[in-house]
Write an enzyme that holds these catalytic residues in place. Structure first.
Site, short mmCIF file in Angstrom:
data_model
loop_
_atom_site.label_atom_id
_atom_site.label_comp_id
_atom_site.label_asym_id
_atom_site.label_seq_id
_atom_site.Cartn_x
_atom_site.Cartn_y
_atom_site.Cartn_z
CE LYS A 1 -9.37 0.22 6.01
NZ LYS A 1 -9.02 -0.72 7.09
CD GLU B 1 -2.96 1.11 2.31
OE1 GLU B 1 -3.77 2.04 2.42
OE2 GLU B 1 -3.00 0.08 3.02
#
Length: 480
Positions: free
Chosen positions: A298, A282
């Site tokens: 997410k 990420e």
């Protein structure tokens, strides 16, 4: 603060053909035990230009621990910046603003000289780790768990030379401040260290120990549901921690893990107490020119060796209304964080609910962009958005208070960031998930997820195990 005065210097960029044939991973073997060495370890992607950055031997360090921030000048500092005076940093200044002030004083007005014009990131500048617990230096909640770890909450260092590998052209570039070193010295020293680098093993002493049983984990999620029903929060990112004892060379273990993970924002940071090993998929915040990008993750589903089942898992993830809602909450949070330092009307979401797949899991990833108002605002942007909303929850401050209340242990580097702020105020940072902290022969890793009202506790517990399945393989069992 005492004014630092720097003499006009040049930043030199030179291609180094003599290093062709070495991988960045091999070269960093020579540097892994050097104090404050950093390996920003990108993977090659066919669609974009990617770079790996090797850093070592900084001239200055800014470190924060137990809510105290101090600056340390290393031996080379006086030679590189001969017209400077020692500085006394004010205790009321945030760690981020201390680094910003040093950047403005030491790295202003430098001319870049290149034999060719490669589009390289960083060149020289500040790089390091920014632990999650730095949030307690900025916000008002009580830092009850600060100081639990020996590793600093922030270690940010000024590097006046770097070795940058362009994956797409298979070319190394040495970038350096003209009076700090020279090409021949750096390359000769590097090759000599490579030949002397130890080939030590790495051993875990026992089973991994979780700091929560599955029942305790589920009870904590019940507590979060009560906070959501009471209107305290919409989502809270809750994590459990695993720990073990180890002996040997931390970089050896990193090399093993990176082979299994191949994450695009991986990094290795040598610390005085051990090392930080990050296999992160990420990105937190990147700034190129004045373009800002963040890519929150997410939504997670495990990979499967059966291609049909694997595709079904990916399809299920993308169709999940729960994961979409969770992702959208964080996108809105980050849009707000970026808007405070970006030009009005420039915040966009070019990708919403996109699929990214890694060896262990599929992720739902969105992309938020904007245009930075002024280049110096990169530090204000980083501080204002820190820690990343994808690993706190929403609203951010209340979610962080709940995390502090319910998680048995502090996070240190977990859910913090590793990255750089270069000479030209370009920046790239990761979110430190899939990250291990090694200190004083103890090793820690964490796994968590965003908890919302319709989260099912046993499923969330299993998701944490899926996320670390390539960090703690099944044969390295977990004891709860």
């Amino acid at each position: 603060m005492t004014k630092l005065l720097s003499v006009p210097q040049q930043v030199v960029i030179k291609p180094i053909p003599s290093l062709t044939g070495y991988t960045p991973n091999e070269l960093f073997t020579a540097l892994a035990k050097q104090p404050h060495s950093i390996f920003l370890d990108s993977s090659k992607e066919l669609s974009i230009e990617t770079f790996s950055i090797l850093l070592w031997d900084p001239v200055l360090s800014v470190e924060s621990h137990k809510q105290q921030t101090n600056m340390h000048l290393h031996k080379k500092f006086a030679a590189v910046f001969p017209d400077t005076n020692p500085v006394s940093l004010g205790s009321d200044t945030s760690p981020f603003m201390m680094v910003k002030d040093l950047h403005q004083q030491l790295l202003t007005g430098l001319e870049i000289v290149a034999q060719e014009s490669p589009s390289l990131p960083f060149l020289i500048g500040f790089a390091g780790h920014f632990g999650y617990d730095l949030g307690a230096y900025i916000e008002s909640f009580a830092p009850e768990k600060l100081g639990e770890y020996a590793t600093a909450d922030m270690g940010c260092h000024l590097y006046t030379h770097s070795l940058i590998y362009a994956h797409h052209t298979d070319t190394y570039y040495l970038c350096y401040l003209s009076n700090s070193t020279n090409e021949e010295m750096v390359i000769n020293d590097l090759i000599e260290m490579l030949h002397k680098a130890p080939n030590d093993g790495f051993t875990l002493a026992k089973e991994w120990q979780a700091n929560l049983t599955e029942q305790e984990y589920c009870t904590k999620l019940d507590n979060i549901h009560e906070y959501i029903l009471a209107g305290d929060c919409y989502q809270t990112n809750f994590a459990q921690r695993f720990d073990n004892q180890y002996s040997g060379n931390e970089y050896t273990y990193y090399q093993k893990l990176r082979q299994a993970n191949k994450a695009p924002f991986s990094s290795y940071v040598a610390t005085p107490q051990g090392a930080i090993l990050s296999l992160s998929p990420e990105r937190f915040i990147q700034v190129k020119g004045n373009i800002v990008e963040t890519k929150p993750i997410k939504g997670t589903m495990p990979r499967d060796s059966n291609p049909v089942i694997d595709q079904q898992n990916a399809t299920t993830l993308l169709a999940s209304h729960k994961d979409q809602a969770e992702n959208l909450m964080i996108v809105d949070l980050l849009r707000n964080d970026l808007s405070k330092h970006c030009i009005a009307g420039t915040i966009q979401v070019p990708k919403l609910f996109a699929l990214e797949s890694y060896p262990a899991v599929h992720h739902m990833v969105s992309t938020v962009t904007g245009k930075l108002a002024q280049k110096e605002d990169v530090y204000d942007l980083l501080e204002g958005a820190f820690p990343g909303g994808s690993i706190t929850g929403a609203p951010k401050i209340r979610a962080m208070e709940i995390i502090q209340e319910l998680e048995p242990n502090g996070r240190n580097i977990y859910c913090g960031s590793i990255g750089y702020i270069g000479l030209r105020y370009d920046m790239d940072t990761n979110i430190c998930i899939r990250t291990l902290l090694c200190e004083n022969e103890r090793i820690y890793c964490w796994a968590g997820g965003g908890i919302v009202l319709d989260s099912v506790a046993p499923n969330e517990y299993q998701e944490t195990l899926d996320k670390i399945s390539k960090i703690i393989p099944k044969k390295e069992s977990i004891r709860t």
